[in-house]
Design a protein around this motif. Structure first.
Motif, PDB file in Angstrom:
ATOM      1  N   VAL A  33       0.537  -1.572   0.057  1.00 26.22           N
ATOM      2  CA  VAL A  33       0.149   0.283  -0.142  1.00 26.22           C
ATOM      3  C   VAL A  33       1.152   0.835   0.041  1.00 26.22           C
ATOM      4  CG1 VAL A  33      -1.999   0.981   1.536  1.00 26.22           C
ATOM      5  CG2 VAL A  33      -1.620  -1.104   1.478  1.00 26.22           C
ATOM      6  N   HIS A  34       1.953   0.992   0.600  1.00 28.96           N
ATOM      7  CA  HIS A  34       3.296   2.446   0.783  1.00 28.96           C
ATOM      8  C   HIS A  34       3.837   2.344  -0.829  1.00 28.96           C
ATOM      9  CE1 HIS A  34       7.217   3.880   1.271  1.00 28.96           C
ATOM     10  NE2 HIS A  34       6.652   5.023   2.072  1.00 28.96           N
ATOM     11  N   GLY A  35       4.256   1.126  -1.041  1.00 28.12           N
ATOM     12  CA  GLY A  35       5.519   1.332  -1.843  1.00 28.12           C
ATOM     13  C   GLY A  35       5.332   2.069  -3.587  1.00 28.12           C
ATOM     14  N   THR A  36       3.883   1.402  -4.105  1.00 24.97           N
ATOM     15  CA  THR A  36       3.531   2.160  -5.078  1.00 24.97           C
ATOM     16  C   THR A  36       3.051   3.827  -5.546  1.00 24.97           C
ATOM     17  OG1 THR A  36       3.232   0.181  -6.312  1.00 24.97           O
ATOM     18  CG2 THR A  36       2.865   1.971  -7.435  1.00 24.97           C
ATOM     19  N   PRO A  37       1.995   3.647  -4.119  1.00 27.16           N
ATOM     20  CA  PRO A  37       1.482   5.278  -4.125  1.00 27.16           C
ATOM     21  C   PRO A  37       2.423   6.500  -3.867  1.00 27.16           C
ATOM     22  CG  PRO A  37      -0.216   3.221  -3.332  1.00 27.16           C
ATOM     23  CD  PRO A  37       1.379   2.609  -3.758  1.00 27.16           C
ATOM     24  N   ALA A  38       3.165   6.044  -2.811  1.00 24.18           N
ATOM     25  CA  ALA A  38       4.858   7.008  -2.445  1.00 24.18           C
ATOM     26  C   ALA A  38       5.362   7.398  -3.937  1.00 24.18           C
ATOM     27  CB  ALA A  38       5.340   5.960  -2.002  1.00 24.18           C
ATOM     28  N   VAL A  39       5.965   6.199  -4.589  1.00 27.64           N
ATOM     29  CA  VAL A  39       6.431   5.905  -6.014  1.00 27.64           C
ATOM     30  C   VAL A  39       5.812   7.176  -6.988  1.00 27.64           C
ATOM     31  CG1 VAL A  39       6.973   4.975  -8.153  1.00 27.64           C
ATOM     32  CG2 VAL A  39       7.771   4.363  -6.073  1.00 27.64           C
ATOM     33  N   VAL A  40       3.983   7.043  -7.379  1.00 27.06           N
ATOM     34  CA  VAL A  40       3.613   7.655  -7.861  1.00 27.06           C
ATOM     35  C   VAL A  40       3.458   9.817  -7.600  1.00 27.06           C
ATOM     36  CG1 VAL A  40       0.842   8.928  -9.345  1.00 27.06           C
ATOM     37  CG2 VAL A  40       2.028   6.143  -8.499  1.00 27.06           C
ATOM     38  N   LEU A  41       3.297   9.678  -5.689  1.00 25.69           N
ATOM     39  CA  LEU A  41       3.028  10.390  -5.524  1.00 25.69           C
ATOM     40  C   LEU A  41       4.047  11.694  -5.572  1.00 25.69           C
ATOM     41  CD1 LEU A  41       1.220   9.339  -2.250  1.00 25.69           C
ATOM     42  CD2 LEU A  41       0.059  11.325  -3.851  1.00 25.69           C
ATOM     43  N   ALA A  42       5.591  10.531  -5.169  1.00 26.14           N
ATOM     44  CA  ALA A  42       6.942  11.641  -4.944  1.00 26.14           C
ATOM     45  C   ALA A  42       7.359  11.761  -6.522  1.00 26.14           C
ATOM     46  CB  ALA A  42       8.455  10.330  -4.676  1.00 26.14           C
ATOM     47  N   CYS A  43       6.811  11.132  -7.563  1.00 29.34           N
ATOM     48  CA  CYS A  43       7.035  11.467  -8.929  1.00 29.34           C
ATOM     49  C   CYS A  43       6.406  13.100  -8.997  1.00 29.34           C
ATOM     50  CB  CYS A  43       6.626  10.668  -9.693  1.00 29.34           C
ATOM     51  SG  CYS A  43       7.702   9.223 -10.396  1.00 29.34           S
ATOM     52  N   HIS A  44       5.266  13.127  -8.724  1.00 30.73           N
ATOM     53  CA  HIS A  44       4.487  14.126  -8.262  1.00 30.73           C
ATOM     54  C   HIS A  44       4.676  15.204  -7.998  1.00 30.73           C
ATOM     55  CE1 HIS A  44       0.468  16.804  -9.710  1.00 30.73           C
ATOM     56  NE2 HIS A  44       0.517  17.272  -8.246  1.00 30.73           N
ATOM     57  N   ALA A  45       5.041  15.647  -6.796  1.00 33.46           N
ATOM     58  CA  ALA A  45       5.814  16.228  -6.194  1.00 33.46           C
ATOM     59  C   ALA A  45       6.891  16.687  -6.037  1.00 33.46           C
ATOM     60  CB  ALA A  45       6.580  15.812  -4.534  1.00 33.46           C
ATOM     61  N   ILE A  46       8.435  16.010  -7.186  1.00 34.04           N
ATOM     62  CA  ILE A  46       9.226  16.259  -7.746  1.00 34.04           C
ATOM     63  C   ILE A  46       8.510  17.647  -8.950  1.00 34.04           C
ATOM     64  CG2 ILE A  46      11.179  15.837  -9.011  1.00 34.04           C
ATOM     65  CD1 ILE A  46      11.078  13.267  -7.286  1.00 34.04           C
ATOM     66  N   LEU A  47       7.827  16.782 -10.150  1.00 30.99           N
ATOM     67  CA  LEU A  47       7.911  17.467 -11.640  1.00 30.99           C
ATOM     68  C   LEU A  47       7.229  19.038 -10.851  1.00 30.99           C
ATOM     69  CD1 LEU A  47       6.895  14.212 -13.354  1.00 30.99           C
ATOM     70  CD2 LEU A  47       8.844  15.317 -13.191  1.00 30.99           C
ATOM     71  N   SER A  48       6.401  18.333 -10.758  1.00 33.28           N
ATOM     72  CA  SER A  48       5.034  19.998  -9.950  1.00 33.28           C
ATOM     73  C   SER A  48       6.176  21.615  -8.634  1.00 33.28           C
ATOM     74  CB  SER A  48       4.127  19.727  -8.836  1.00 33.28           C
ATOM     75  OG  SER A  48       4.102  19.198  -7.966  1.00 33.28           O
ATOM     76  N   ASP A  49       7.287  20.620  -8.756  1.00 32.54           N
ATOM     77  CA  ASP A  49       8.205  21.693  -8.635  1.00 32.54           C
ATOM     78  C   ASP A  49       8.995  22.669  -9.340  1.00 32.54           C
ATOM     79  OD1 ASP A  49       9.583  23.809  -6.150  1.00 32.54           O
ATOM     80  OD2 ASP A  49      10.855  21.467  -5.545  1.00 32.54           O
ATOM     81  N   SER A  50       8.686  23.620  -9.420  1.00 27.25           N
ATOM     82  CA  SER A  50       9.582  24.125 -10.731  1.00 27.25           C
ATOM     83  C   SER A  50      10.662  24.816 -10.662  1.00 27.25           C
ATOM     84  CB  SER A  50       9.193  25.793 -11.276  1.00 27.25           C
ATOM     85  OG  SER A  50       8.287  26.462  -9.880  1.00 27.25           O
ATOM     86  N   ASN A  51      11.347  24.818  -9.332  1.00 28.11           N
ATOM     87  CA  ASN A  51      12.402  25.037  -8.300  1.00 28.11           C
ATOM     88  C   ASN A  51      13.294  23.787  -7.728  1.00 28.11           C
ATOM     89  OD1 ASN A  51      12.353  27.761  -9.225  1.00 28.11           O
ATOM     90  ND2 ASN A  51      10.577  28.384  -7.612  1.00 28.11           N
ATOM     91  N   ARG A  52      12.598  22.605  -7.924  1.00 28.39           N
ATOM     92  CA  ARG A  52      13.344  21.570  -7.835  1.00 28.39           C
ATOM     93  C   ARG A  52      14.905  21.370  -7.756  1.00 28.39           C
ATOM     94  NH1 ARG A  52      10.162  20.404 -11.738  1.00 28.39           N
ATOM     95  NH2 ARG A  52      11.679  19.195 -13.866  1.00 28.39           N
ATOM     96  N   GLY A  53      15.601  20.765  -6.750  1.00 28.41           N
ATOM     97  CA  GLY A  53      17.213  20.803  -6.574  1.00 28.41           C
ATOM     98  C   GLY A  53      17.607  20.535  -5.115  1.00 28.41           C
ATOM     99  N   PHE A  54      18.738  19.781  -5.118  1.00 25.72           N
ATOM    100  CA  PHE A  54      19.368  19.092  -3.697  1.00 25.72           C
ATOM    101  C   PHE A  54      19.408  20.215  -2.876  1.00 25.72           C
ATOM    102  CE2 PHE A  54      21.903  16.856  -7.094  1.00 25.72           C
ATOM    103  CZ  PHE A  54      20.285  15.501  -6.589  1.00 25.72           C
ATOM    104  N   ALA A  55      19.061  22.345  -2.899  1.00 29.43           N
ATOM    105  CA  ALA A  55      19.062  22.454  -2.003  1.00 29.43           C
ATOM    106  C   ALA A  55      17.566  23.134  -1.805  1.00 29.43           C
ATOM    107  CB  ALA A  55      20.731  23.441  -1.973  1.00 29.43           C
ATOM    108  N   SER A  56      16.868  22.721  -2.749  1.00 27.32           N
ATOM    109  CA  SER A  56      15.323  23.725  -2.854  1.00 27.32           C
ATOM    110  C   SER A  56      14.828  23.160  -1.132  1.00 27.32           C
ATOM    111  CB  SER A  56      14.703  23.254  -3.897  1.00 27.32           C
ATOM    112  OG  SER A  56      14.349  22.163  -3.974  1.00 27.32           O
ATOM    113  N   ILE A  57      13.843  24.285  -0.922  1.00 26.17           N
ATOM    114  CA  ILE A  57      13.132  24.261   0.010  1.00 26.17           C
ATOM    115  C   ILE A  57      11.874  23.004  -0.408  1.00 26.17           C
ATOM    116  CG2 ILE A  57      11.258  25.839  -1.252  1.00 26.17           C
ATOM    117  CD1 ILE A  57      11.226  27.440   2.386  1.00 26.17           C
TER     118      ILE A  57
END
Length: 232
Positions: A33-57
């Motif tokens: 229940v955690h694994g696959t939804p976590a992948v989908v949610l994490a992908c969306h969270a990353i792609l929706s952040d235009s300022n993504r980076g290792f030091a981004s807020i």
């Protein structure tokens, strides 16, 4: 939510399994229940952040994904402490993972991009691994489980090898190179990112050793000559 699913696994889904297998199967179910939804949610969270980076807020949605995974790891850690306290490897893994998630979520409030990318790499094989694990538990007393285990083993091992043995180290190298450049020194203390990198390198090393042993077991099973054939 995870506790409700875990309880349902014990009481309903795996109620006819032996106590030991039922405990392990319940852990697998919440991992599914955690694994696959976590992948989908994490992908969306990353792609929706235009300022993504290792030091981004951390964005609000990235924080939510971290909390989702924290909830799972807390419950599964409790499971191991109660039902399998001798499994120090998994307990140590969960404690280290929680350290990374909690420091990112509650202490530095930055760096979720890198942490969530690592979460994706760790959980993208979760569905196959948990189905494979459940089949492994019952393969000695179920023909169907044995067939599922035999069919899934090679492709699952191959996927796991590529993700943990190739993509994982490449991403960690890029992460380490960025932190060594000082690009995150203003927002993420050195001791924090050094701890993160240490945890990830250890986890990847253990994963590589684990899959190496699985390949050896598979090779041994495929090369063993049945006794009836030896006597012909």
């Amino acid at each position: 939510m995870f506790f409700a699913i875990y309880s349902t696994a014990h009481i309903v889904v795996f109620r006819n399994w032996t106590p030991k297998l039922r405990h392990e199967a319940a852990s697998c179910l919440i991992s599914l229940v955690h694994g696959t939804p976590a992948v989908v949610l994490a992908c969306h969270a990353i792609l929706s952040d235009s300022n993504r980076g290792f030091a981004s807020i951390n964005t609000d949605f990235q924080t939510t994904v971290l909390e989702y995974s924290i909830a799972y790891f807390v419950l599964d850690l409790c499971h191991y402490l109660v039902f399998n306290p001798s499994d120090v490897l998994f307990i140590g893994h969960h404690l280290a993972t929680l350290f990374v998630f909690l420091t990112c979520r509650c202490l530095v409030f930055h760096g979720a991009y890198g942490v969530l990318m690592l979460l994706i790499l760790a959980e993208v094989t979760s569905f196959f691994q948990n189905v494979w694990t459940l089949a492994s538990m019952r393969r000695l007393d179920s023909k169907v489980a044995a067939q599922v285990f035999d069919v899934m083993s090679p492709p699952f091992y191959a996927l796991y090898t590529v993700v943990r043995g190739v993509f994982g180290p490449i991403f960690v190298y890029k992460m380490l190179a960025f932190y060594l450049s000082g690009g995150a020194d203003d927002v993420i203390p050195k001791w924090v990112w050094i701890s993160w990198i240490s945890v990830v390198i250890t986890a990847i090393s253990v994963s590589i050793l684990w899959i190496y042993n699985r390949w050896l077991e598979l090779y041994s099973r495929r090369t063993v000559i049945p006794e009836d054939q030896k006597n012909r």
